[in-house]
Design a protein around this motif. Structure first.
Motif, PDB file in Angstrom:
ATOM      1  N   HIS A  20       0.863  -1.190   0.000  1.00  0.00           N
ATOM      2  CA  HIS A  20       0.000   0.000   0.000  1.00  0.00           C
ATOM      3  C   HIS A  20       0.899   1.239   0.000  1.00  0.00           C
ATOM      4  CE1 HIS A  20      -3.900   1.913   1.843  1.00  0.00           C
ATOM      5  NE2 HIS A  20      -3.289   2.753   1.025  1.00  0.00           N
ATOM      6  N   HIS A  22       1.433   5.331  -1.922  1.00  0.00           N
ATOM      7  CA  HIS A  22       0.977   6.425  -2.795  1.00  0.00           C
ATOM      8  C   HIS A  22       2.175   7.088  -3.458  1.00  0.00           C
ATOM      9  CE1 HIS A  22      -3.177   6.041  -1.503  1.00  0.00           C
ATOM     10  NE2 HIS A  22      -2.648   5.684  -0.342  1.00  0.00           N
ATOM     11  N   HIS A  52      -4.837   6.838  -5.025  1.00  0.00           N
ATOM     12  CA  HIS A  52      -6.272   7.065  -4.844  1.00  0.00           C
ATOM     13  C   HIS A  52      -6.973   7.177  -6.196  1.00  0.00           C
ATOM     14  CE1 HIS A  52      -6.010   7.750  -0.516  1.00  0.00           C
ATOM     15  NE2 HIS A  52      -4.949   8.498  -0.729  1.00  0.00           N
ATOM     16  N   GLU A  73      -6.319   2.333  -4.792  1.00  0.00           N
ATOM     17  CA  GLU A  73      -7.128   2.436  -3.568  1.00  0.00           C
ATOM     18  C   GLU A  73      -8.394   3.206  -3.922  1.00  0.00           C
ATOM     19  OE1 GLU A  73      -5.393   4.544  -0.219  1.00  0.00           O
ATOM     20  OE2 GLU A  73      -6.794   3.577   1.159  1.00  0.00           O
ATOM     21  N   ASP A 180       1.128   2.327   3.639  1.00  0.00           N
ATOM     22  CA  ASP A 180       0.249   3.401   3.164  1.00  0.00           C
ATOM     23  C   ASP A 180       1.058   4.707   3.091  1.00  0.00           C
ATOM     24  OD1 ASP A 180      -1.925   4.810   2.310  1.00  0.00           O
ATOM     25  OD2 ASP A 180      -3.148   4.493   4.101  1.00  0.00           O
ATOM     26  N   HIS A 182       2.808   8.081   2.210  1.00  0.00           N
ATOM     27  CA  HIS A 182       2.456   9.285   1.450  1.00  0.00           C
ATOM     28  C   HIS A 182       3.662  10.215   1.265  1.00  0.00           C
ATOM     29  CE1 HIS A 182      -1.629   7.913   2.277  1.00  0.00           C
ATOM     30  NE2 HIS A 182      -2.074   8.803   1.426  1.00  0.00           N
TER      31      HIS A 182
END
Ligand SMILES: [Zn+2]
Ligand SMILES: [Zn+2]
Length: 298
Positions: A20, A22, A52, A73, A180, A182
């Protein structure tokens, strides 16, 4: 009779990966090339881009010793209705294309699954999702039990109770630790949680099939070397631990605490005859944890 999950008995190698992430395709501050550079340097073997509502076009960054898995996602935030984030990785996701949310978790999970992706629920605790909301999502193979950015950014990174509620209800889902990431300048959220996958080779089909079978464990630090069930006990081999837990449905749990500074590297814990599953947690002296997937006993 000895019952050893295939994660610890199958031929193959361990591959470390983050499922996961971004990038600049959505709200991540690093380009896909920078993301790959970071994980390669940290000793990972693969990463899934899960921007996203868009499938990052990053497949060209795969190489012989590092695998890039396409993903997405999909999220929908409606505080009076359905709020969810769901991740799909692999399969025939359309590279470079947007994937809007349908506004319904079950429907979005089904769309991802129909494209051949593996589907899991992202950060249920942070989303405010209950196990009841996740119980009837047939396309879902797992849930994030640890989400790094939800941990360091929001103090809602762990969704272990949700996992046990699903497993106790008979819903067989795997538990995933992820970053996740970022890459925000004020929050280091990469390299926090990962999966160790047991697979024959570092290819997308081999990694995805191993994940689907549950041939992996999740970690924020410790190593789980072996798990097996024998004569009413679950036994564990691991990196030095201050505590090892055997967690099952309801009260069917037990614990071993280290008696000396060397820590625990091997221990057997008792099971109950009526226990429906057992999963193992290994905690090191820094408080980091590794989680095995459940072994189903009934
Ligand atoms: Zn999310
Ligand atoms: Zn995310």
């Amino acid at each position: 009779m000895t019952l050893r999950p295939s994660a610890f008995s199958a031929h193959g190698h361990w591959f470390r990966g983050n499922l996961h992430t971004h990038s600049t395709f959505s709200d991540g501050k690093c380009t896909p090339a920078e993301v790959v550079h970071f994980y390669r340097q940290q000793g990972y073997a693969f990463v899934a881009f899960t921007d996203h509502l868009i499938v990052a076009d990053a497949a060209g960054l795969s190489s012989q010793d590092f695998l890039v898995i396409p993903g997405v996602e999909i999220h929908h935030n409606d505080l009076r209705g359905s709020t969810y984030h769901v991740v799909g990785i692999g399969g025939a996701l359309p590279a470079g294309e947007r994937m809007p949310a349908a506004g319904d978790l079950t429907a979005d999970a089904a769309v991802l699954r129909a494209l051949g992706a593996l589907v899991f629920a992202a950060h249920p605790y942070w989303s405010g999702q209950t196990s009841a909301e996740l119980l009837d999502v047939p396309a879902m193979m797992g849930i994030e039990i640890y989400n790094g950015t939800a941990d360091v950014g929001y103090h809602k990174g762990f969704s272990l109770q949700t996992w046990d509620e699903l497993l106790t209800a008979g819903r067989r889902v795997w538990g995933l630790a992820v970053d996740d990431a970022h890459w925000l300048p004020w929050r280091m959220d990469a390299g926090l949680g990962w999966v160790m996958v047991r697979a024959q080779e570092l290819t997308e089909p081999a990694i995805l099939q191993a994940l689907a079978r549950g041939d992996f464990y999740s970690s924020t630090g410790p190593v789980i070397e072996d798990v097996w069930v024998e004569e009413g006990q679950v036994c564990v081999g691991c990196s030095p631990a201050v505590a090892v837990y055997a967690v099952g449905d309801r009260w069917h749990c037990s614990a071993a605490k280290a008696a000396n500074a060397q820590g625990i590297t091997h221990v057997c814990l008792p099971l109950w005859p009526e226990q429906s599953y057992v999963r193992v947690e290994v905690v090191d002296r820094l408080g980091r944890t590794a989680w095995s997937n459940p072994v189903f006993l009934t």
